[in-house]
Design an enzyme around this catalytic site. Structure first.
Site, mmCIF file in Angstrom:
data_model
loop_
_atom_site.group_PDB
_atom_site.id
_atom_site.type_symbol
_atom_site.label_atom_id
_atom_site.label_comp_id
_atom_site.label_asym_id
_atom_site.label_seq_id
_atom_site.Cartn_x
_atom_site.Cartn_y
_atom_site.Cartn_z
ATOM 1 N N LYS A 1 0.828 -1.215 0.000
ATOM 2 C CA LYS A 1 0.000 0.000 0.000
ATOM 3 C C LYS A 1 0.860 1.262 0.000
ATOM 4 O O LYS A 1 0.636 2.172 -0.790
ATOM 5 C CB LYS A 1 -0.921 0.048 1.242
ATOM 6 C CG LYS A 1 -1.889 -1.088 1.361
ATOM 7 C CD LYS A 1 -2.817 -0.917 2.555
ATOM 8 C CE LYS A 1 -2.134 -0.960 3.911
ATOM 9 N NZ LYS A 1 -1.544 -2.256 4.282
ATOM 10 N N ARG B 1 -9.403 1.705 8.974
ATOM 11 C CA ARG B 1 -8.958 0.359 9.323
ATOM 12 C C ARG B 1 -10.039 -0.393 10.095
ATOM 13 O O ARG B 1 -9.830 -1.548 10.449
ATOM 14 C CB ARG B 1 -7.717 0.460 10.206
ATOM 15 C CG ARG B 1 -6.417 0.152 9.456
ATOM 16 C CD ARG B 1 -5.299 0.249 10.460
ATOM 17 N NE ARG B 1 -4.088 -0.403 10.086
ATOM 18 C CZ ARG B 1 -3.057 0.203 9.481
ATOM 19 N NH1 ARG B 1 -3.140 1.442 9.106
ATOM 20 N NH2 ARG B 1 -1.965 -0.468 9.224
ATOM 21 N N ARG C 1 11.830 -5.887 4.916
ATOM 22 C CA ARG C 1 11.805 -4.550 4.314
ATOM 23 C C ARG C 1 12.427 -3.495 5.237
ATOM 24 O O ARG C 1 12.509 -3.676 6.447
ATOM 25 C CB ARG C 1 10.378 -4.134 3.925
ATOM 26 C CG ARG C 1 9.532 -3.704 5.094
ATOM 27 C CD ARG C 1 8.129 -3.304 4.684
ATOM 28 N NE ARG C 1 7.331 -2.936 5.832
ATOM 29 C CZ ARG C 1 6.048 -2.605 5.781
ATOM 30 N NH1 ARG C 1 5.398 -2.614 4.635
ATOM 31 N NH2 ARG C 1 5.399 -2.271 6.882
ATOM 32 N N ARG D 1 11.350 -0.636 10.805
ATOM 33 C CA ARG D 1 10.301 -0.142 11.698
ATOM 34 C C ARG D 1 10.212 -1.037 12.926
ATOM 35 O O ARG D 1 10.313 -2.254 12.817
ATOM 36 C CB ARG D 1 8.950 -0.166 10.962
ATOM 37 C CG ARG D 1 8.704 1.051 10.122
ATOM 38 C CD ARG D 1 7.477 0.928 9.255
ATOM 39 N NE ARG D 1 6.287 0.437 9.938
ATOM 40 C CZ ARG D 1 5.084 0.351 9.352
ATOM 41 N NH1 ARG D 1 4.934 0.741 8.091
ATOM 42 N NH2 ARG D 1 4.049 -0.100 10.008
ATOM 43 N N ARG E 1 -0.281 -7.885 13.938
ATOM 44 C CA ARG E 1 -0.909 -6.974 12.959
ATOM 45 C C ARG E 1 -1.777 -7.749 11.967
ATOM 46 O O ARG E 1 -2.825 -7.271 11.543
ATOM 47 C CB ARG E 1 0.174 -6.174 12.221
ATOM 48 C CG ARG E 1 0.806 -5.111 13.122
ATOM 49 C CD ARG E 1 2.122 -4.604 12.580
ATOM 50 N NE ARG E 1 1.994 -3.916 11.315
ATOM 51 C CZ ARG E 1 3.021 -3.666 10.498
ATOM 52 N NH1 ARG E 1 4.244 -4.058 10.827
ATOM 53 N NH2 ARG E 1 2.822 -3.027 9.372
#
Ligand code: AMP
Length: 210
Positions: A13, A88, A122, A152, A163
């Protein structure tokens, strides 16, 4: 154009939204990025959000709706915007519908078994916020601006699993919600970035010409 990107964590996204925002000249509004800035600036909101984010949980709906209301009232949103990471929950979507009539909701999907590998490999650029995938960060420098890359805090395997669970229970119901409203477009996100981007642009060109 008033757009929303939804999809599981790691579906691409943020990457796609940044490119689409640039191409169409509309602001890319990432609620995750807004919260990370609040954390970096050590604001009250940042302190409140930090624990929830690092546990992979959602920040309360009323807080998020307040953030989005303020952001969408800014003049750069007059010609449209692109939301990445909001709504969300169904409650966030219902609140948003009170003051915005969305054009299209793009759902980027990837198979659940690929999410953990994609996310834990990532990195993000400290300077420009670009997301750099597992194969491209060997030099630990952002390919766009040369900035330092970091992982992160919530991209660790344990937090990603939480998540994913939050996505399944709280965010996935949005697919049926937007399908019923005739706003949902599904795209396979498990393909090269350029291919997904080209499909997204194809969808948006249709909406622009209506
Ligand atoms: P993201 O960068 O979109 O993956 O968001 C990172 C984290 O910020 C999420 O895992 C949530 O903890 C929080 N967050 C971002 N957007 C929202 C939202 N719309 N509602 C609740 N929490 C959010």
């Amino acid at each position: 154009m008033k757009l929303v990107f939804i999809g599981p964590p790691g579906a691409g996204k943020g990457t796609q939204a940044a490119s689409v925002g640039k191409k169409y000249g509309i602001p890319h509004i990432s609620t995750g990025e807004i919260l990370r800035q609040e954390i970096a600036n050590k604001t009250d909101l940042g302190r409140q959000a930090e624990e929830l984010i690092s546990a992979g949980l959602l920040v309360p709906d009323d807080v998020m709706v307040g953030i989005i209301k303020n952001r969408l009232a800014m003049p750069d949103c007059e010609q449209g915007f692109l939301l990445d990471g909001f709504p969300r929950t169904i409650q966030q979507a219902e609140e948003l519908a009170r003051f915005v009539d969305l054009d299209v909701v793009l759902n980027l999907d990837i198979p659940a078994e690929k999410i953990v590998r994609r996310i834990s490999s990532r990195r993000m650029c400290r300077d420009c916020g670009r997301i750099v995938s597992g194969n491209d960060h060997a030099k630990n420098a952002c390919p766009e601006c040369g900035g330092e890359l970091f992982q992160r805090d919530d991209d660790t395997e344990e937090t990603v699993r939480s998540r994913i669970a939050v996505y399944e229970t709280q965010t996935k119901p949005l697919l049926a919600y937007y399908r019923e409203k005739g706003k949902l477009v599904n795209l396979d996100g498990d393909r090269p970035v350029e291919e997904v981007f080209s499909d997204i642009c194809g969808v948006l060109e249709q909406y622009k010409s209506i």
